[in-house]
Design an enzyme around this catalytic site. Structure first.
Site, PDB file in Angstrom:
ATOM      1  N   SER A   1     -28.720   3.853 -14.982  1.00  0.00           N
ATOM      2  CA  SER A   1     -27.980   5.119 -15.040  1.00  0.00           C
ATOM      3  C   SER A   1     -28.079   5.798 -13.682  1.00  0.00           C
ATOM      4  O   SER A   1     -29.162   5.944 -13.115  1.00  0.00           O
ATOM      5  CB  SER A   1     -28.496   6.011 -16.164  1.00  0.00           C
ATOM      6  OG  SER A   1     -29.867   6.251 -16.011  1.00  0.00           O
TER       7      SER A   1
ATOM      8  N   GLY B   1     -26.970   8.894 -12.965  1.00  0.00           N
ATOM      9  CA  GLY B   1     -26.732  10.331 -13.119  1.00  0.00           C
ATOM     10  C   GLY B   1     -25.251  10.613 -13.297  1.00  0.00           C
ATOM     11  O   GLY B   1     -24.564   9.891 -14.025  1.00  0.00           O
TER      12      GLY B   1
ATOM     13  N   GLY C   1     -22.428   7.850 -13.306  1.00  0.00           N
ATOM     14  CA  GLY C   1     -22.171   6.899 -14.387  1.00  0.00           C
ATOM     15  C   GLY C   1     -23.213   5.809 -14.477  1.00  0.00           C
ATOM     16  O   GLY C   1     -24.400   6.047 -14.250  1.00  0.00           O
TER      17      GLY C   1
ATOM     18  N   GLY D   1     -29.339  10.209 -21.289  1.00  0.00           N
ATOM     19  CA  GLY D   1     -29.787   8.819 -21.257  1.00  0.00           C
ATOM     20  C   GLY D   1     -29.949   8.248 -22.661  1.00  0.00           C
ATOM     21  O   GLY D   1     -29.634   7.080 -22.913  1.00  0.00           O
ATOM     22  N   ASP D   2     -30.425   9.073 -23.594  1.00  0.00           N
ATOM     23  CA  ASP D   2     -30.596   8.616 -24.976  1.00  0.00           C
ATOM     24  C   ASP D   2     -29.236   8.334 -25.616  1.00  0.00           C
ATOM     25  O   ASP D   2     -29.093   7.380 -26.392  1.00  0.00           O
ATOM     26  CB  ASP D   2     -31.363   9.671 -25.786  1.00  0.00           C
ATOM     27  CG  ASP D   2     -32.732   9.976 -25.173  1.00  0.00           C
ATOM     28  OD1 ASP D   2     -33.320   9.073 -24.538  1.00  0.00           O
ATOM     29  OD2 ASP D   2     -33.190  11.122 -25.314  1.00  0.00           O
TER      30      ASP D   2
END
Lengths: 308, 308
Positions: B216, B218, B221, B247-248
């Protein structure tokens, strides 16, 4: 026994962090939980002074259950009244780099009318065996601002000496119900009376109904205006440390001196030595017993004339 | 069902204060409590996406009991293992004047060897009916740093696809156990491989054992390096908002896409749209469903060549 009432008890949580930086993430290094609220602190100090103490007030929800579990092994006897709401938490974030504390206080549970009625019943029953009672701290949501005034009237009807330690409108209403003692700090006293000079303001508070006024002046000690006379009591030197709980220690010493029938100057010397020893103790709300015994003979108690 | 494992669950508490001023006292205006820890967040998003989810991990003490009570009415099925210690709390202090958040995270309970053995038994039993499993977040004290590696070996033995979302040494050990997917952010990937360029570092992570690496980046993408090819997926515009839980949400979308057998570009588009819609939602860890549906066709997914 001596009864203390804490209507807004708290689960006091202390977090130690390396350094508090707003708007960042912190790993808490140490978590300490203890049963809190002013009346619970007063009761613990009373126990340490050798007096049997009973605490009442409200406790509920997970934080209330934990508070009662932490209270169970301690000397004060638990006579708290269960409620449907959840006891508030307070979080003290101690910055390990400076020692400074940032405090976050939850608002407290809403008290239902039938819960207040249950507290009044419990309180009235406890008064029968109480030698003195202290009413301590803020009111939780849902309680009438005159709640303390009602508790004072019942104590007076039962002929139990009653001390009130609160602020704002609950203090104003409480004073009008004629408590035996109030223990405001200088700011609370100024808010009550509108006067900035503590001696004038304390006399004014007596005129409003309080039989005796013991004003805490922070590091400068205590000012007492009573029917028996007026005194100022000061520690030998201002103490540096954590002032949390210093006022509660002063209340405990004043109650203990009252039930022991000590003259005012000795009560005040004890209260100043004990609150100074609380400031000097590393943990908030504890007191340094050796410092207390060392300070006790060194407190300067001098008589004050009335205001001009 | 899809299984998520959260070894260090948390009771997430959010406090709203008018303005955070260090070393002063604050009256908290609003208290919100929710069951937390990355795997619990992933499971909630999986439920919202229409997938049955089961959460396991550890819960104990008053905070663990409250977490389970708050989890009970939610769709994810509770298969948490009880422990003698107390589940940690996390406190997010939201400054009402700026919207910024200051985070205080307790360290978590010490896990006893027999509690870890009980978790392994529960986990192995749950794998029998799991279509995929996600291993999420930090390790609590007392667990061996190779704990995730053991969970990955058991998932592979049961032929259940396994995703690992952690950092530091537990990520390094986990990668060596050959998980199907890892989802580090750029900093975690750099720490794992020593390389600052995400594409190089993702290829390096694959050589170390991960079958597919979804990094990831941020607001930029996701970068995917997989046996089927490499892609970068970016939202139409960087989103401003609260990144907590983004993120989850990406993990949930990747798992859902995996069990639905979608090709990588569609999985990545979903993951980017869902994590962007999470940033846009006002509450931490929730996602804005309308934003998700609007963003989904707008995510740009482009193939990447291997590193030179």
């Amino acid at each position: 026994m001596i009864l203390t009432v804490t209507l807004n008890t708290a689960l006091d949580i202390t977090y130690r962090v390396p350094a508090l930086a707003p708007h960042t993430s912190h790993r808490v290094e140490e978590v300490v939980e203890r049963p809190g609220g002013k009346g619970l602190n007063v009761a613990r100090v009373l126990s340490a002074l050798g007096h049997e103490s009973v605490v009442t007030g409200f406790a509920g929800g997970p934080a209330g259950a934990l508070l009662r579990r932490l209270l169970a092994p301690l000397p004060p006897h638990d006579a708290l009244v269960p409620i449907a709401g959840t006891t508030r938490r307070t979080i003290a974030v101690v910055d390990g780099s400076t020692g400074d504390t940032t405090q976050l206080n939850e608002p407290g549970p809403v008290i239902a009318p039938e819960e207040w009625a249950a507290l009044l019943d419990r309180y009235t029953a406890l008064l029968a065996s109480a030698r003195a009672v202290a009413l301590c701290g803020s009111l939780p949501p849902g309680l009438h601002v005159g709640a303390y005034a009602e508790l004072i009237r019942r104590a007076r009807a039962a002929e139990v000496p009653v001390l009130l330690d609160t602020s704002g409108e609950p203090l104003r209403r409480g004073v009008a119900a004629r408590p035996d003692l109030v223990k405001p700090n200088a700011a609370e006293l100024a808010q009550l009376t509108g006067g900035r000079d503590p001696l004038h303001a304390a006399h004014d508070a007596r005129r409003r109904g309080a039989h005796a006024v013991i004003a805490s002046l922070g590091p400068a000690g205590l000012l007492a205006v009573t029917p028996e006379g007026s005194w100022q009591a000061a520690p030998p030197a201002p103490a540096a440390g954590n002032p949390t709980g210093a006022g509660d220690s002063a209340v405990a010493a004043l109650l203990a001196g009252l039930v022991e029938g000590l003259p005012w100057p000795r009560r005040l010397a004890r209260a100043v030595a004990l609150s100074t020893a609380t400031v000097l103790a590393p943990a908030a709300g504890e007191y340094d017993r050796a410092a207390y015994e060392r300070l006790l003979p060194l407190v300067d108690v001098s008589e004050r004339a009335g205001p001009a």
